[in-house]
Design a protein around this motif. Structure first.
Motif, mmCIF file in Angstrom:
data_model
loop_
_atom_site.group_PDB
_atom_site.id
_atom_site.type_symbol
_atom_site.label_atom_id
_atom_site.label_comp_id
_atom_site.label_asym_id
_atom_site.label_seq_id
_atom_site.Cartn_x
_atom_site.Cartn_y
_atom_site.Cartn_z
ATOM 1 N N THR A 1 0.957 -1.035 -0.002
ATOM 2 C CA THR A 1 0.079 0.110 0.198
ATOM 3 C C THR A 1 0.970 1.379 -0.221
ATOM 4 O O THR A 1 0.231 2.434 -0.398
ATOM 5 C CB THR A 1 -0.958 0.146 1.324
ATOM 6 N N THR B 1 -2.846 2.929 6.105
ATOM 7 C CA THR B 1 -3.690 1.852 5.615
ATOM 8 C C THR B 1 -3.265 0.436 5.830
ATOM 9 O O THR B 1 -3.920 -0.596 6.195
ATOM 10 C CB THR B 1 -3.763 2.022 3.997
ATOM 11 N N THR C 1 -6.873 -5.406 -2.697
ATOM 12 C CA THR C 1 -6.111 -4.063 -2.551
ATOM 13 C C THR C 1 -5.226 -3.604 -3.875
ATOM 14 O O THR C 1 -5.132 -2.305 -4.335
ATOM 15 C CB THR C 1 -5.068 -3.978 -1.323
ATOM 16 N N ARG D 1 -5.463 -0.434 -6.437
ATOM 17 C CA ARG D 1 -4.534 0.505 -6.829
ATOM 18 C C ARG D 1 -4.613 0.646 -8.270
ATOM 19 O O ARG D 1 -4.275 1.842 -8.670
ATOM 20 C CB ARG D 1 -3.256 -0.074 -6.149
ATOM 21 N N PHE E 1 -3.454 4.926 -0.476
ATOM 22 C CA PHE E 1 -2.224 4.494 -0.942
ATOM 23 C C PHE E 1 -1.170 5.623 -0.807
ATOM 24 O O PHE E 1 -1.319 6.764 -1.397
ATOM 25 C CB PHE E 1 -2.179 3.649 -1.920
#
Length: 698
Positions: free
Chosen positions: A528, A533, A589, A593, A676
């Protein structure tokens, strides 16, 4: 590894000539390794030796070093059918036959002891110890002789440490093959349902099957060379479960790219590059977590961690470097009859995208509600006892456990397994009087001289030798010795060994669990690029694992009728739940992103949930299914482990990934800090993002 390097490697894996070369080279290496390692036998299962450095281990060593005769003892127990009293003729015949067994097999027979209720008799049979293998053969021959000479109305059974070891080995005869067959069947069925293709499901299954075969050979090599003990069934479950997960992620991304690009090789190259980071990160997380088990003091835990880490590394390598050439050569037709083609786009959103969209509308409320639900599920651990009695180790009745139950029911419980105490003091009178006054002590024997330094005596307990009450007595004896004796006092024997094993597993849990949590936090931080996060995701992962342990312990107690968890279960379940559970967090995740490069967060998260929902759900079902297959094995510890991890994966798949993570992403991005570390500030986005239908469908 930089993106240009990945792109060039992806080109060689998927190009017409490169795919053939990679496939030929990979198969050649695998065949050579399988041939070279095929002659290495699997190491024996853990022998249950005392924990190195413990008091019980020191007692066992001193007895070995200072006793001229090393003997193994088994207890032959006879009881009346339906708890009936034994008549004099039955007792006389049993006594004569026990002497015949001893004479025929070269054993020494002790005195026949009859219970006060006259419903059972027992006799100790002993022999010179040559090797563990010879002891087990002698025990097997003894049971064969007993079976050949039945007595009407009498049940004759043999118990003792060697009998338990023989029963464990017998219980696993053919069990590994059954487990493998069930695992393969579960994976095959779920892959067929997922792909709805008569061809495609075979490709990942064959690759993962090769990985399992190679992992088994490498595990045998590691076990033999490093002196490790492990359960081959758990290794196969992990390789098939995790390997299939990696394959599902890659093929799902490949199918998405086939709907965008005409050239299937270009689509596969794009999918491979896009999936590499998620697969590598998740695999490295699990491998590092498993390697921490190498720090365990318990032999079986240490061996399982090392070989499973090697097995999962092999699985990831074959999925990343063998499966792509196979898919490249198979082409788009592997998806027949539902071949994905450009212009035939999937539905812009699905149930997973809509669920994520709904969860993001009121993120604070949803995060709080879901976390409370996980805490409630974790509360199932509150009434769960840790540690099983000796007779609870098997899910099905065994002769050794049944005979031990008869001993406990009809004789003073501790007579079968006396506690051995060694003291380097010359006068043990005061110490023995202190021990005799303890509530759970039936009697204390007179001392004898072991060496010029050490005095030896036995303590007999009222409690069942395999019970928690008997293990609590070991601690009490050691505490009393520390207070009331200036001498060095060592408490050993089989009950003490069980207690030390319990303490060893507890020590491993307290040491290794924080290390695994730290590893997952580091990997999430790297993924991340934001510790804020990463900490939030890591906390959710731990809470999900606790919920799985709680609900799994309740379900296990209902399934196996045992209100306790084996002491090995918490650590092993924690490793698999945290390390494997973080996979789905990583998969989602990483996709969020990537989608944030094109969309704002309130549209990127639902789209990422839509794109990964089916594959993560399929992967979760596969992993839950293969762990549930452990319930086919006869040991309670493996059945409990399979139930807890299987339920935990489902909780992580359907609750955490589908609802909690989208709400958490929205909550974390509602302030000035980006979700992020490599994402622009989200301060300009609404505090409570609610994507419009057109944004979700983008």
């Amino acid at each position: 590894m930089k993106l240009p390097v990945l792109s060039r490697l992806g080109d060689t894996l998927t190009s017409r000539r490169g795919a053939r070369r990679w496939l030929a080279l990979s198969l050649l290496v695998i065949v050579l390794l399988l041939g070279a390692l095929s002659g290495i036998d699997a190491p024996p299962r853990a022998s249950g030796a005392p924990v190195e450095g413990s008091d019980s281990a020191r007692v066992a060593q001193l007895l070995r070093e200072n006793t001229t005769e090393h003997r193994t003892t088994a207890l032959l127990v006879a009881s009346g059918d339906d708890a009936q009293q034994l008549d004099p003729f039955q007792v006389e015949r049993f006594t004569a036959q026990s002497r015949d067994y001893a004479q025929a097999l070269g054993l020494s027979s002790g005195s026949v002891i009859r219970s006060e209720d006259r419903a059972a008799v027992m006799v100790p049979l002993s022999w010179d110890t040559v090797s563990e293998m010879d002891d087990r053969q002698t025990l097997t021959d003894l049971r064969s002789s007993i079976a050949a000479h039945p007595i009407d109305g009498v049940q004759q059974q043999v118990t003792g440490s060697t009998a338990f070891a023989v029963d464990i080995t017998g219980a696993f005869a053919g069990a590994d093959f059954t487990l493998l067959a069930v695992t393969v069947a579960i994976v095959a069925i779920l892959l067929i349902v997922t792909y709805r293709s008569p061809i495609l499901w075979l490709l990942p299954l064959l690759v993962v099957g090769l990985a399992d075969g190679l992992a088994g050979r490498v595990a045998n090599l590691l076990g033999t060379s490093l002196g490790l003990h492990f359960d081959a069934g758990v290794l196969s479950v992990l390789v098939f479960g995790a390997g299939t997960n990696y394959a599902l992620l890659l093929i799902s991304r490949y199918r998405d790219e086939l709907r965008r690009q005409k050239d299937h090789r270009a689509a596969l190259r794009t999918a491979w590059v896009a999936s590499f980071e998620a697969i590598a990160t998740s695999n490295l997380t699990v491998v590092l977590a498993l390697l921490t088990l190498g720090l365990a003091v318990m032999d079986d835990t240490r061996g399982l961690g090392v070989v499973c880490a090697a097995g999962l590394l092999i699985a990831a390598l074959l999925v990343l470097f063998l499966l792509p050439p196979v898919l490249a050569l198979a082409g788009r037709k592997a998806f027949w009859p539902l071949e994905p083609r450009p212009g035939v786009a999937p539905a812009p959103t699905n149930v997973f995208g809509r669920a994520a969209h709904a969860a993001m509308r009121k993120p604070a409320l949803n995060v709080a509600t879901l976390m409370v639900l996980l805490l409630v599920l974790a509360g199932g651990l509150a009434g769960t006892r840790m540690g099983l009695d000796q007779t609870q180790q098997f899910r099905t009745q065994t002769e050794s456990a049944s005979a031990m139950q008869q001993l406990v029911a009809h004789f003073p419980a501790g007579e079968a397994q006396p506690i051995t105490v060694l003291s380097d003091g010359k006068d043990t009178t005061a110490l023995r009087e202190t021990f005799a006054g303890l509530a759970d002590v039936a009697r204390v024997a007179e001392p004898s001289t072991l060496t010029s330094t050490w005095q030896q005596f036995s303590v007999i307990t009222h409690a069942d030798p395999g019970s928690q009450q008997a293990q609590a007595l070991i601690k009490e004896l050691r505490d009393q010795a520390a207070v009331h004796s200036d001498a060095t006092v060592l408490v050993g024997g089989q009950i003490a060994e069980q207690y030390d094993n319990h303490q060893g597993h507890l020590r491993d849990l307290l040491l290794i669990a924080p290390l695994i949590a730290a590893i997952c936090l580091l990997m999430l931080g790297w993924l991340t690029r934001s510790w804020r996060t990463a900490v939030a995701l890591g906390f959710v992962n731990l809470l999900s694992a606790a919920a799985a342990l709680g609900v799994g312990s309740v379900v296990s107690s209902l399934l196996f009728q045992i209100n306790a968890l084996d002491i090995q279960v918490p650590l092993l379940a924690f490793v698999f739940l945290v390390a494997l559970g973080v996979d789905y967090t990583i998969f989602l995740t990483q996709r969020v992103r990537q989608d944030l490069l094109e969309l704002p967060l309130h549209a990127a998260v639902p789209r990422a949930a839509s794109r990964t929902g089916t594959v993560i759900t399929s992967a979760g079902m596969v992993l839950a299914g293969v762990f549930a297959a452990l319930a086919t094995l006869p040991l309670t510890v493996l059945g409990q482990l399979g139930v807890i991890v299987g339920l935990g994966v489902l909780v992580d798949t359907f609750l955490v990934r589908t609802l909690l993570l989208p709400a958490l992403f929205a909550l974390l991005s509602s302030g000035r800090h980006p979700l992020f570390g490599d994402q622009p500030s989200t301060s300009t986005q609404p505090a409570h993002p609610a994507a419009t239908e057109s944004e979700i469908h983008a």
